[in-house]
Design a protein around this motif. Sequence first.
Motif, PDB file in Angstrom:
ATOM      1  N   GLY A   6     -37.628  51.987  -3.606  1.00 50.68           N
ATOM      2  CA  GLY A   6     -38.244  51.761  -5.038  1.00 50.68           C
ATOM      3  C   GLY A   6     -37.942  50.238  -5.277  1.00 50.68           C
ATOM      4  O   GLY A   6     -37.545  49.364  -4.661  1.00 50.68           O
ATOM      5  N   ARG A  46     -45.668  58.670 -12.800  1.00 56.90           N
ATOM      6  CA  ARG A  46     -44.403  58.388 -12.804  1.00 56.90           C
ATOM      7  C   ARG A  46     -43.630  58.756 -11.772  1.00 56.90           C
ATOM      8  O   ARG A  46     -42.584  58.309 -11.202  1.00 56.90           O
ATOM      9  CB  ARG A  46     -43.958  58.393 -14.493  1.00 56.90           C
ATOM     10  N   GLU A  47     -43.929  60.162 -11.589  1.00 54.80           N
ATOM     11  CA  GLU A  47     -42.995  60.954 -10.544  1.00 54.80           C
ATOM     12  C   GLU A  47     -43.385  60.263  -9.316  1.00 54.80           C
ATOM     13  O   GLU A  47     -42.419  60.165  -8.304  1.00 54.80           O
ATOM     14  CB  GLU A  47     -43.499  62.323 -10.595  1.00 54.80           C
ATOM     15  N   HIS A  81     -43.884  57.196  -8.549  1.00 55.08           N
ATOM     16  CA  HIS A  81     -43.411  55.943  -8.372  1.00 55.08           C
ATOM     17  C   HIS A  81     -41.746  56.225  -8.240  1.00 55.08           C
ATOM     18  O   HIS A  81     -41.285  55.583  -7.319  1.00 55.08           O
ATOM     19  CB  HIS A  81     -43.570  55.162  -9.551  1.00 55.08           C
ATOM     20  N   SER A  82     -41.150  57.131  -8.673  1.00 59.80           N
ATOM     21  CA  SER A  82     -39.739  57.339  -8.716  1.00 59.80           C
ATOM     22  C   SER A  82     -39.503  57.865  -6.963  1.00 59.80           C
ATOM     23  O   SER A  82     -38.386  57.678  -6.811  1.00 59.80           O
ATOM     24  CB  SER A  82     -39.447  58.639  -9.642  1.00 59.80           C
ATOM     25  N   LYS A 133     -36.905  63.566 -12.592  1.00 66.44           N
ATOM     26  CA  LYS A 133     -36.893  63.050 -11.536  1.00 66.44           C
ATOM     27  C   LYS A 133     -36.585  61.499 -11.562  1.00 66.44           C
ATOM     28  O   LYS A 133     -36.047  60.944 -10.538  1.00 66.44           O
ATOM     29  CB  LYS A 133     -38.109  63.356 -10.203  1.00 66.44           C
ATOM     30  N   ASP A 134     -37.488  60.796 -12.516  1.00 67.52           N
ATOM     31  CA  ASP A 134     -37.361  59.500 -12.523  1.00 67.52           C
ATOM     32  C   ASP A 134     -36.222  58.924 -13.365  1.00 67.52           C
ATOM     33  O   ASP A 134     -35.938  57.670 -13.691  1.00 67.52           O
ATOM     34  CB  ASP A 134     -38.565  58.686 -13.194  1.00 67.52           C
TER      35      ASP A 134
END
Length: 622
Positions: free
Chosen positions: A30, A214-215, A217-218, A336-337
């Motif tokens: 990340g 968003r998920e 990227h996480s 998850k993020d």
Amino acid sequence: MASVFLFVFLFLSHLVFLYSAVGEVIYPPGCPPFVCGTVGMIRFPFADDTSPECGLLILHDCGDPRQMKTPKIKLERNGTLLSYDVETISQANIIQFKDPQLQSVLDSNRCESLKNWPLPSPRSPFISFHLVSRNLNLFKCDRTLNIPPPTGFNRTNCSNYDIYYSPPHYNLTLAPPKCPIIQLPWNWQYKGNDLFRLLSAKISLEVRVTEDCRECHSEGGQCKTDNKGESYCTKGTKGNNRSRVVLMIALVTSFAGIGVLMVIICYFLGLLSFTKTIFLWKKQTLTYQSVEAFIKNHGPLGIRRYSYLDIKKMTNTFKYKLGQGGYGGVYKGKLKDGRFVAVKVLKESKGNGEEFLNEVASISRTSHVNIVTLMGFCFEYSKRALIYEFMPNGSLEKFIYKDFSTNVDRQLAWETSYKIAVCIARGLEYLHRGCNTRILHFDIKPHNILLDENFCPKISDFGLAKICSREESIISMVGARGTIGYIAPELFCRNFGGVSHKSDVYSYGMMILEMIGGRKNIDVSVDRTSEIYFPHWIYKRLELDKELGLQGLINKEDEESARKMIIVSLWCIQTDPSNRPSMSKVVDMLEGSLDFLQMPPKPFLSSPPRTPVDSSTATILL
């Protein structure tokens, strides 16, 4: 029974097999947060131009943190890419930036240059902007029309025309006719009448990222679009064709084992008769079809749909319970993020999922800083859940009533109470006038007002809401809906008037009076009969010009805020709906001067008899 244990063993073995196959997937690392100039620490969806792959909105000129430069962001407006000076970015992804072109116009003090400036738009399809700052409404009137200034409006003379302007919550019926409207950012900190100081070049926008992105990227991936405009997530994996085959075999055999296992268990234990099974299946199928039809007909709701397994994972199997209501329980969850959420798990609906559909349909249409954000939902036959943003300070009722506020530190200061009252009014005004369709809430009460870490209130729980058109002033409704103690008289008896947005105004007024008194409006535990019904008691003190007798008033500003809240709320609870102000007028009254507020008529409804029944928390669901 040996067969049952055999299948249990096989099922667990397949799960281990499945886990090992999935475990082969490895994602790229990340992107850590970093310091960017005067903005400070930033994180996804923002990124530095030196690492554009780490975000969706790229900041330029971050430089050395010690230099404290003002970063810039490039956004599109009318198809042109423009650069804006970024001033702040909050943890809630609210970005404030200055428009240099608009600032140049304001610095020139030339009214001829004033015009509408459309909001910039993000270049990424995975980002949406939602306006947080408020606009001032200007009316550009040709001088040859000889239009007199409406009451409450100020005027600035220009070369060939006049500009009339009012507070953001102006009354449309008083607006100058035949005058084009111009909307520009409002400098709410300035209290004078200078037009160019009332305007601002600063714009505040809430940045929202699609849940799928968003998920992605996480998990270390990047959001992309293909040639057809379809979105997908790019991820690095270590697996090969063999791992995919293994994963597919594990999935197929696991689901087959589940099916056979359930049949054998039901057969041996005799939990369901054949007739009962068919009946439940038909009932759930009809409900499922009605909800699925709604989701299909209304198109994408802009919120993610989760499975019930996802709900159990994010709540750690419903470990931390935040509250309980007639609808079901609310549990603390985690995406998850890493973001915390509140998960409302609904009980099985009495009808074909009306309450569930009602909440999803109404709140998915909203986008306002004082309306709670719906981040996702789950619907799997009888399993239903709604995922909301997490509000650390819980509901407003914890800070009002004595049975909740045993600790003095939890009692709200008058300045905070006043700001909360104004913000709730703005949220209701948005529901009544700011959406494409009018939304009537019908259950405004302290329990349904949630507070974030900064005590910013957000209206929640739209299970009883009703959606109607803007033109629909009076709506038809079978039976009352709401919570006793806050329900407007016309919902009980149509002789009082028609049901409309003014019903929410009544509920708002009753709630604000409870904030003022720090108690239920009907309190049979007080010593004197005259104090049982708080609205009458406080009205009498105002009428006789007595001291308010309220706790926590420490200065003149507190006294003025309290009096404004009292007078406005007493107007809101007038028995005749036509005598109640609109929520736009409520905001005007609260933000205006106390000297201009007139004393309302005494509320018609009299104090109830002294009985030990406390009905203010009973909920009617009709």
